[in-house]
Design a protein around this motif. Structure first.
Motif, PDB file in Angstrom:
ATOM      1  N   UNK A   1       0.823  -1.214   0.000  1.00 11.86           N
ATOM      2  CA  UNK A   1       0.000   0.000   0.000  1.00 11.86           C
ATOM      3  C   UNK A   1       0.857   1.264   0.000  1.00 11.86           C
ATOM      4  N   UNK A   2       2.078   1.164   0.517  1.00 13.98           N
ATOM      5  CA  UNK A   2       2.958   2.332   0.545  1.00 13.98           C
ATOM      6  C   UNK A   2       3.510   2.666  -0.847  1.00 13.98           C
ATOM      7  N   UNK A   3       3.378   1.713  -1.769  1.00 12.28           N
ATOM      8  CA  UNK A   3       3.905   1.905  -3.126  1.00 12.28           C
ATOM      9  C   UNK A   3       2.800   2.051  -4.165  1.00 12.28           C
ATOM     10  N   UNK A   4       1.551   1.931  -3.714  1.00 12.00           N
ATOM     11  CA  UNK A   4       0.440   1.869  -4.665  1.00 12.00           C
ATOM     12  C   UNK A   4      -0.201   3.242  -4.877  1.00 12.00           C
ATOM     13  N   UNK A   5      -0.555   3.494  -6.130  1.00  9.78           N
ATOM     14  CA  UNK A   5      -1.323   4.676  -6.504  1.00  9.78           C
ATOM     15  C   UNK A   5      -2.499   4.208  -7.343  1.00  9.78           C
ATOM     16  N   UNK A   6      -3.712   4.452  -6.810  1.00 10.51           N
ATOM     17  CA  UNK A   6      -4.931   4.035  -7.502  1.00 10.51           C
ATOM     18  C   UNK A   6      -4.913   2.532  -7.825  1.00 10.51           C
ATOM     19  N   UNK A   7      -4.375   1.759  -6.880  1.00  9.68           N
ATOM     20  CA  UNK A   7      -4.387   0.309  -7.034  1.00  9.68           C
ATOM     21  C   UNK A   7      -3.229  -0.266  -7.819  1.00  9.68           C
ATOM     22  N   UNK A   8      -2.333   0.590  -8.308  1.00  5.65           N
ATOM     23  CA  UNK A   8      -1.205   0.111  -9.096  1.00  5.65           C
ATOM     24  C   UNK A   8       0.105   0.366  -8.340  1.00  5.65           C
ATOM     25  N   UNK A   9       0.958  -0.675  -8.276  1.00  5.54           N
ATOM     26  CA  UNK A   9       2.251  -0.542  -7.599  1.00  5.54           C
ATOM     27  C   UNK A   9       3.224   0.185  -8.520  1.00  5.54           C
ATOM     28  N   UNK A  10       3.908   1.166  -7.965  1.00  5.16           N
ATOM     29  CA  UNK A  10       4.929   1.910  -8.698  1.00  5.16           C
ATOM     30  C   UNK A  10       6.201   1.074  -8.726  1.00  5.16           C
ATOM     31  N   UNK A  11       6.470   0.415  -9.852  1.00  3.45           N
ATOM     32  CA  UNK A  11       7.602  -0.497  -9.965  1.00  3.45           C
ATOM     33  C   UNK A  11       8.938   0.186  -9.798  1.00  3.45           C
ATOM     34  N   UNK A  12       9.068   1.412 -10.285  1.00  7.78           N
ATOM     35  CA  UNK A  12      10.337   2.139 -10.159  1.00  7.78           C
ATOM     36  C   UNK A  12      10.636   2.445  -8.700  1.00  7.78           C
ATOM     37  N   UNK A  13       9.613   2.903  -7.977  1.00  5.62           N
ATOM     38  CA  UNK A  13       9.802   3.202  -6.561  1.00  5.62           C
ATOM     39  C   UNK A  13      10.076   1.923  -5.770  1.00  5.62           C
ATOM     40  N   UNK A  14       9.433   0.832  -6.165  1.00 10.94           N
ATOM     41  CA  UNK A  14       9.669  -0.462  -5.509  1.00 10.94           C
ATOM     42  C   UNK A  14      11.130  -0.864  -5.640  1.00 10.94           C
TER      43      UNK A  14
END
Length: 509
Positions: free
Chosen positions: A371-384
């Motif tokens: 949830x800390x990496x998700x925006x509108x239900x999508x995980x931000x792969x770069x930030x991950x």
């Protein structure tokens, strides 16, 4: 002097990076009950796996002499053919097969490819009667209790013309009545001339049943004591089990302990299948900000069961009691609830429960806090990837990149991934179950440093460990657990191995 049925000479067993056994010797007289004692990780079970062919000849150094002849077992069936049978602590019965089918599994009463069920059930009935069980041989093994399953395992051993029976923690999961029955059976087998080796942490049982005890510490034979004249006390055995040099094995730390963060009151947990069986009985404990609290207990004491039941009731049934966070009562009815309340649990079995070994480091680290990496239900792969790389560097995870498959890492590096996962989730309470199990000394020191760093951040940390020196080396306060009961609470300044072991082996009132 009694004739020896078994001699083990110079047994040395090495795993990658770990010498589990070093020049171990063991002598067992014919028709005696010989106990083996030592802390968890001392090498007891490894030695018995060498003896029983689980670790075949060629994977260890040294000699095994059985009835005067040097033997070289290539597998467990080979050792059984020679009359050596081992019953592991984790019972190997199939719950879906009948008791008779389990007894003769791999040793079927068959002619021309067909099982003779009349002979099978008749012989099984005789064997069950021999171990004191009055039940139908056709009942499924999964429908009987743990105590009876243990006796079925012994009946299975007797079906193989056993000469030397090895029992690894046979009473760890049994109640007092079942334990007494099993020990009585061991005494009966001795009277029949069957030699027994029994591994147990229950020193009162050892003194009651054993003729001799060999103490193993850090993979070496310390001494063998005769128990015939009654002069060997539990304290004497404990002294042999726990003595070791602890210098320079733990990083220095100056505790900064704040207010209470987490408290457990009257916590009672029943077995998930046997709902009448109490596993944890009215446990109580607390931990403060910046404090490292240890839980010491022997195998089967209920340490992991306590931790898992606290962590979102992921173990047990009919759970009662209260959890308090920062003075307020909380409800953690599932793992999601526990995580939302800032509670994390790093399991003792990282390969099975702590990690996805088929996935990469990046996905494992982010898994508990997507949830800390998700925006509108999508995980931000770069930030991950950025987050995972930060932990790879700060935790000194030895891997070429965060895309490396976690299952290919060493045990110590896998443990660092587990810790990274929970550190990223940023819990207030972190329960670490056997955090250094199966990793080398250098990696252990790194893990201790990480734990100290988390405490310095104000985290409330609970450490469960089978190694008393580890708890004494890193904790501020230690609880002892015996048969599901908290038996003592001691500040580290007053804690000694002997005191802890005394309360870890304390019998339930």
């Amino acid at each position: 002097m009694a004739e020896n049925i078994l001699q083990m000479r110079g047994i040395t067993k090495t795993f990658p990076g770990v010498k589990a056994l070093q020049d171990v010797t063991l002598e067992v007289a014919r028709g005696e009950v010989h106990a083996i004692c030592g802390e968890n990780g001392a090498g007891k079970s490894t030695l018995m796996k060498v003896l029983s062919g689980v670790y075949p000849h060629g994977t260890y150094d040294g000699d095994i002499i059985l009835e005067g002849e040097t033997v070289q077992f290539k597998d467990i069936k080979d050792s059984e053919h020679h009359g050596v049978v081992i019953i592991h602590q984790e019972l190997a019965l199939s719950p879906f097969l009948s008791v008779a089918e389990n007894i003769f599994l791999g040793n079927e009463r068959a002619r021309k490819g067909f099982v003779n069920w009349n002979e099978t059930n008749t012989m099984a009935t005789d064997l069950l009667r021999r171990v004191g069980l009055k039940l139908s041989p056709t009942v499924r093994a999964g429908e009987i209790g743990v105590g009876k399953q243990q006796l079925v395992e012994i009946a299975k051993a007797l079906s193989k013309d056993v000469k030397l029976l090895i029992l690894d923690e046979p009473t760890a999961a049994l109640n007092d009545e079942d334990s007494a029955h099993l020990l009585g059976l061991v005494s009966d087998l001795r009277a029949e001339g069957i030699s027994c080796i029994i591994i147990s942490h229950k020193l009162n049982e050892i003194r009651a049943i054993a003729d001799s005890v060999t103490i193993i510490r850090d993979g070496r034979t310390i001494e063998t004591l005769s128990l015939h004249d009654g002069s060997v006390t539990e304290e004497r055995i404990i002294k042999g089990m726990v003595g070791r040099d602890m210098a320079h094995r733990y990083p220095e730390r100056t505790p900064s302990i704040g207010d209470e963060v987490f408290r457990v009151e009257d916590w009672t947990v029943h077995h998930p299948q046997e709902h009448s069986r109490v596993i944890i009985d009215r446990a109580h404990l607390s931990v403060r900000a910046g404090e490292i609290v240890g839980i010491a207990g022997l195998m089967g004491a209920g340490r992991t069961e306590l931790a898992m039941s606290i962590f979102g009731r992921s173990y047990g049934s009919n759970i009662s009691g209260s959890l308090y966070k920062n003075g307020q009562q909380i409800q953690a009815k599932n793992v999601g609830d526990a995580i939302r309340h800032g509670i994390a649990y790093a399991t003792e079995d990282r390969k099975r429960y702590g990690l996805n070994l088929l996935d990469d480091i990046k996905r494992n680290i982010s898994g508990a806090a997507l949830n800390k990496l998700a925006t509108r239900g999508w995980v931000d792969g770069s930030q991950e990837t950025i987050v995972a790389n930060d932990y790879r560097k700060s935790m000194n995870i030895k891997a070429p990149s965060v895309a490396a498959v976690t299952g290919k890492l060493s045990g110590g590096n896998q443990q660092k991934v587990v810790l990274s996962k929970w550190m990223y989730a940023d819990p207030d309470v972190l329960i670490l179950d056997e955090p250094t199990r199966g990793i080398d000394v250098g990696a252990k020191y790194e893990i201790y440093t990480i734990i100290n760093g988390l405490a310095a951040q104000g985290k409330a940390i609970i450490v469960i460990s089978s190694e008393l020196p580890e708890l004494l080396g890193i904790c501020d306060r230690i609880y002892t657990l015996a048969e599901g009961v908290i038996t003592a609470e001691v500040p580290i300044a007053d804690a000694t191995p002997e005191y802890l072991m005394q309360h870890m082996t304390k019998e339930k009132d």
